[in-house]
Write a protein that holds these residues in place. Sequence first.
Motif, PDB file in Angstrom:
ATOM      1  N   ASP A 320       0.829  -1.202   0.000  1.00  0.00           N
ATOM      2  CA  ASP A 320       0.000   0.000   0.000  1.00  0.00           C
ATOM      3  C   ASP A 320       0.872   1.265   0.000  1.00  0.00           C
ATOM      4  O   ASP A 320       1.825   1.372   0.773  1.00  0.00           O
ATOM      5  CB  ASP A 320      -0.899  -0.019   1.238  1.00  0.00           C
ATOM      6  CG  ASP A 320      -1.702   1.255   1.365  1.00  0.00           C
ATOM      7  OD1 ASP A 320      -2.553   1.490   0.493  1.00  0.00           O
ATOM      8  OD2 ASP A 320      -1.448   2.018   2.308  1.00  0.00           O
ATOM      9  N   ILE A 321       0.543   2.198  -0.857  1.00  0.00           N
ATOM     10  CA  ILE A 321       1.365   3.401  -1.025  1.00  0.00           C
ATOM     11  C   ILE A 321       1.476   4.198   0.266  1.00  0.00           C
ATOM     12  O   ILE A 321       2.555   4.672   0.625  1.00  0.00           O
ATOM     13  CB  ILE A 321       0.783   4.297  -2.137  1.00  0.00           C
ATOM     14  CG1 ILE A 321       0.909   3.585  -3.477  1.00  0.00           C
ATOM     15  CG2 ILE A 321       1.497   5.644  -2.188  1.00  0.00           C
ATOM     16  CD1 ILE A 321       0.113   4.241  -4.581  1.00  0.00           C
ATOM     17  N   THR A 418      -6.944   6.499 -17.940  1.00  0.00           N
ATOM     18  CA  THR A 418      -6.038   5.553 -18.576  1.00  0.00           C
ATOM     19  C   THR A 418      -6.536   5.114 -19.954  1.00  0.00           C
ATOM     20  O   THR A 418      -5.753   4.897 -20.870  1.00  0.00           O
ATOM     21  CB  THR A 418      -5.887   4.309 -17.670  1.00  0.00           C
ATOM     22  OG1 THR A 418      -5.492   4.735 -16.366  1.00  0.00           O
ATOM     23  CG2 THR A 418      -4.851   3.343 -18.216  1.00  0.00           C
TER      24      THR A 418
HETATM   25  P1  ADP Z   1      -1.992   7.191 -13.392  1.00  0.00           P
HETATM   26  O1  ADP Z   1      -3.009   7.133 -14.502  1.00  0.00           O
HETATM   27  O2  ADP Z   1      -2.232   8.286 -12.442  1.00  0.00           O
HETATM   28  O3  ADP Z   1      -0.610   7.121 -13.898  1.00  0.00           O
HETATM   29  P2  ADP Z   1      -2.436   4.389 -13.008  1.00  0.00           P
HETATM   30  O4  ADP Z   1      -3.891   4.120 -13.042  1.00  0.00           O
HETATM   31  O5  ADP Z   1      -1.627   4.110 -14.223  1.00  0.00           O
HETATM   32  O6  ADP Z   1      -2.205   5.874 -12.495  1.00  0.00           O
HETATM   33  O7  ADP Z   1      -1.773   3.569 -11.835  1.00  0.00           O
HETATM   34  C1  ADP Z   1      -2.381   3.430 -10.595  1.00  0.00           C
HETATM   35  C2  ADP Z   1      -1.688   2.283  -9.892  1.00  0.00           C
HETATM   36  O8  ADP Z   1      -1.937   2.394  -8.513  1.00  0.00           O
HETATM   37  C3  ADP Z   1      -2.174   0.915 -10.331  1.00  0.00           C
HETATM   38  O9  ADP Z   1      -1.106   0.175 -10.854  1.00  0.00           O
HETATM   39  C4  ADP Z   1      -2.741   0.297  -9.046  1.00  0.00           C
HETATM   40  O10 ADP Z   1      -2.447  -1.068  -8.939  1.00  0.00           O
HETATM   41  C5  ADP Z   1      -2.050   1.095  -7.984  1.00  0.00           C
HETATM   42  N1  ADP Z   1      -2.745   1.195  -6.701  1.00  0.00           N
HETATM   43  C6  ADP Z   1      -4.058   1.406  -6.475  1.00  0.00           C
HETATM   44  N2  ADP Z   1      -4.312   1.473  -5.156  1.00  0.00           N
HETATM   45  C7  ADP Z   1      -3.130   1.329  -4.531  1.00  0.00           C
HETATM   46  C8  ADP Z   1      -2.715   1.297  -3.162  1.00  0.00           C
HETATM   47  N3  ADP Z   1      -3.579   1.462  -2.156  1.00  0.00           N
HETATM   48  N4  ADP Z   1      -1.407   1.102  -2.889  1.00  0.00           N
HETATM   49  C9  ADP Z   1      -0.520   0.920  -3.900  1.00  0.00           C
HETATM   50  N5  ADP Z   1      -0.844   0.949  -5.193  1.00  0.00           N
HETATM   51  C10 ADP Z   1      -2.128   1.150  -5.518  1.00  0.00           C
END
Ligand code: ADP
Length: 578
Positions: A320-321, A418
């Motif tokens: 998780d981020i 996306t």
């Molecule tokens: P952007 O369009 O802003 O570049 P993306 O949709 O390409 O973002 O990427 C979002 C990423 O975040 C996805 O790969 C997804 O798996 C990830 N993600 C979503 N929720 C979490 C979270 N809670 N912790 C870590 N990663 C996450």
Amino acid sequence: ENSDRSEKQVSGAEVIAQALKTQDVAYMFGIVGIPVTEIAVAAQKLGITYVGMRNEQAACYAASAIGYLTGRPGVCLVVSGPGLIHALGGMANANMNCWPLILIGGSSERRQETMGAFQEFPQVEACRLYSKFSARPSSIECIPSIIEKAVRSSIYGRPGPCYVDIPADFVNFQVNVNSVKYVECCMPPPVSMGETSAVYIAASVIRNARQPLLIIGKGAAYAHAEEALRKLVEQCKLPFLPTPMGKGVIPDNHPNCVAAARSRALQFADVIVLFGARLNWILHFGLPPRYQPDVKFIQVDICAEELGNNVKPAVILLGDINAITKQLLEQFDKTPWQYPPESSWWQTLREKVKINEAASKELASQKSLPMNYYTVFYHVQEQLPRDCFVVSEGANTMDIGRTVIQNYLPRHRLDAGTFGTMGVGLGFAIAAAIVAKDRNPGQRVICVEGDSAFGFSGMEVETICRYNLPIILLVVNNNGIYQGFDADSWKEMLKFGDSTAVAPPFCLLPNSHYEQVMTAFGGKGYFVQTPEELQKSLKQSLADTTKPSLINIMIEPQSSRKTQDTSLGNGEAVHSYE
Ligand code: ADP
Ligand code: MG
């Protein structure tokens, strides 16, 4: 039929509604009809907000935005066959965006299956490609556990859509109330931390960077990592770049934001930390010539399968981020470090930010009429409330608008995303307005649409007026897709033949009065051609908190973005995230 007549009965529709309520689902969007009307009625009775839309696609966009904004999936309710098929666009969009969503589709009666029933279609199979989980309960008694699994699957791990199929004969069938057991609400998504040794290595790669960059994606927004990320940026004095929907996680006007120097930052960074942003087309796949060939990527994502896509990362952090950012902060607390603010990297970035901002201000200050994009967006930006939701779509409208219109709060920007989907705007705006109504009354939603983009879901203006959502729609109108003709050139062209023979495919009708779509349903409409008219109408629209409005803004039909550094030769003509 149930033999015990003394027992209380419950219909399939009521069971579905109660199961959703038990899983803390609060919003449902859809279009009723055979066989799902009773489901909407039952949901409304239990206090689930039901919003009736005009096309299932827009309903599905709205429901998916609820998932992104609240972290709990919204429901899209559709009828069988064509209703379900219309919703697939919304489901695919949610899937691409990694947003949770529950699609519930009525389907034909089981005893007529394979006989050519009304609107018969293999719905469970059709949804599988766009979802994490797609199933039909085998009985009414099974509905609660299938709904629980759908809700849980939609928010655990990488978020995404789930489908539940409801045969028509379930909806009104009555079962003994005691035969249905509701599954308790699923637990909140588990929070996984990064591997300790990987966190340690990541921190040391950052410490040793000469030209570091943090990229903040919509995954970071979804993860509610705003506080931790801001701390990291400020404590370590690092430059950051938001992706389109990563805007606002840290305010756009933060001194460390290098959005205005995007190309430069990407091209020369030697260490890039990706917080919830995929290395797809939006980030030019992480490859040269947009990046250094030996750039070290540190990838933070909740989805293991995402790690290592298109590049070989220097460090991968699965989890998780928010949790991982806090772990990184611990490292920098233990051994404090900051990136030198006087570095030549910071100088380069600051200089480029200044040059690019001056270039768009210059374009914005042009007095010629019709207005150009920059003039329009600067005037809009001047008046926007800091806490408003900004929804945007269209080609140039979205791409240029994003560089001028600022976000100060996380999860307050919704756009084509996306999948680059056009037609999402009105559904997203409706979802944002419904959330605002419940959580922060008075908060406004501004929906900045190209004229072509507006057309995809334009009839949702009726939905906006019916629920009296004080959304402000801006239609930035250049009479076409990418560009168009002015009225005189259009007339001139028609001299050479019938419109179907001579009109270029990108043309739309010049000077279309889109504002009359709004006035048709009782909202306010404005047709504006000058900066003064734009300022005045926007001011009035913002002052009126009781009514939606649409401002149709005529711009130069051939207007486009400022010339870019073409030496990069990346050949993307349509959406380039400069
Ligand atoms: P952007 O369009 O802003 O570049 P993306 O949709 O390409 O973002 O990427 C979002 C990423 O975040 C996805 O790969 C997804 O798996 C990830 N993600 C979503 N929720 C979490 C979270 N809670 N912790 C870590 N990663 C996450
Ligand atoms: Mg246009």
